[in-house]
Write a protein that holds these residues in place. Structure first.
Motif, PDB file in Angstrom:
ATOM      1  N   HIS A 183      75.354  -1.155  19.256  1.00 19.93           N
ATOM      2  CA  HIS A 183      74.133  -1.226  20.419  1.00 19.93           C
ATOM      3  C   HIS A 183      73.016  -0.160  20.007  1.00 19.93           C
ATOM      4  O   HIS A 183      71.838  -0.601  20.126  1.00 19.93           O
ATOM      5  N   ASP A 219      75.405  -6.581  27.993  1.00 15.28           N
ATOM      6  CA  ASP A 219      75.686  -7.659  27.374  1.00 15.28           C
ATOM      7  C   ASP A 219      76.974  -8.281  27.456  1.00 15.28           C
ATOM      8  O   ASP A 219      77.226  -9.083  26.743  1.00 15.28           O
ATOM      9  N   HIS A 229      79.716  -6.820  26.262  1.00  8.39           N
ATOM     10  CA  HIS A 229      80.656  -6.025  25.398  1.00  8.39           C
ATOM     11  C   HIS A 229      81.466  -4.963  25.826  1.00  8.39           C
ATOM     12  O   HIS A 229      80.813  -4.065  26.544  1.00  8.39           O
TER      13      HIS A 229
HETATM   14 CU   LIG Z   1      77.116  -5.843  22.685  1.00 12.60          CU
END
Ligand SMILES: [Cu+2]
Length: 118
Positions: A24, A104, A106
């Motif tokens: 990221h 996102d 994750h």
């Molecule tokens: Cu991500």
């Protein structure tokens, strides 16, 4: 030659797998900074993200893995900043471990350590 390249790629893959934050951003900051040597208990444990993070778990453990009490400073909303207040700590090594959900979706995790000296 091929074999060398393979080792380099494997090492890189392991490195990335071990620290999903790298996928990221490298802008995450912590207080205390990783490896800090302190003479007294930090007033605040602080983490900064460059993208909102929902911190789902955070704990402070000593060198034996015992969990130290901390008072979490914010709710479960995604945030660019997170802080928690530790109670008075004895000299020793401490690690902050956290897990979170990035914007996102994750799953993320990380840790950082500091040392308290006499
Ligand atoms: Cu991500």
């Amino acid at each position: 030659m091929k074999r060398e390249l393979f080792s380099v790629l494997s090492a890189a893959a392991l490195f990335l797998a071990a620290d999903p934050l790298l996928a990221h951003s490298d802008k995450q900051g912590t207080t205390p900074v990783h490896g800090a040597q302190l003479t007294e208990t930090p007033e605040m444990i602080h983490m900064v993200f460059d993208d909102p993070m929902r911190i789902t778990m955070v704990r402070l453990v000593n060198a034996d893995g015992d969990e130290m009490p901390i008072e979490r400073g914010a709710g479960l909303e995604p945030s660019l900043e997170f802080h928690a207040e530790p109670q008075s700590l004895l000299p020793g090594s401490y690690t902050v471990e956290w897990r979170g959900l990035a914007s996102d979706g994750h799953a993320m995790q990380g840790s950082f350590s500091f040392e308290l000296t006499d």
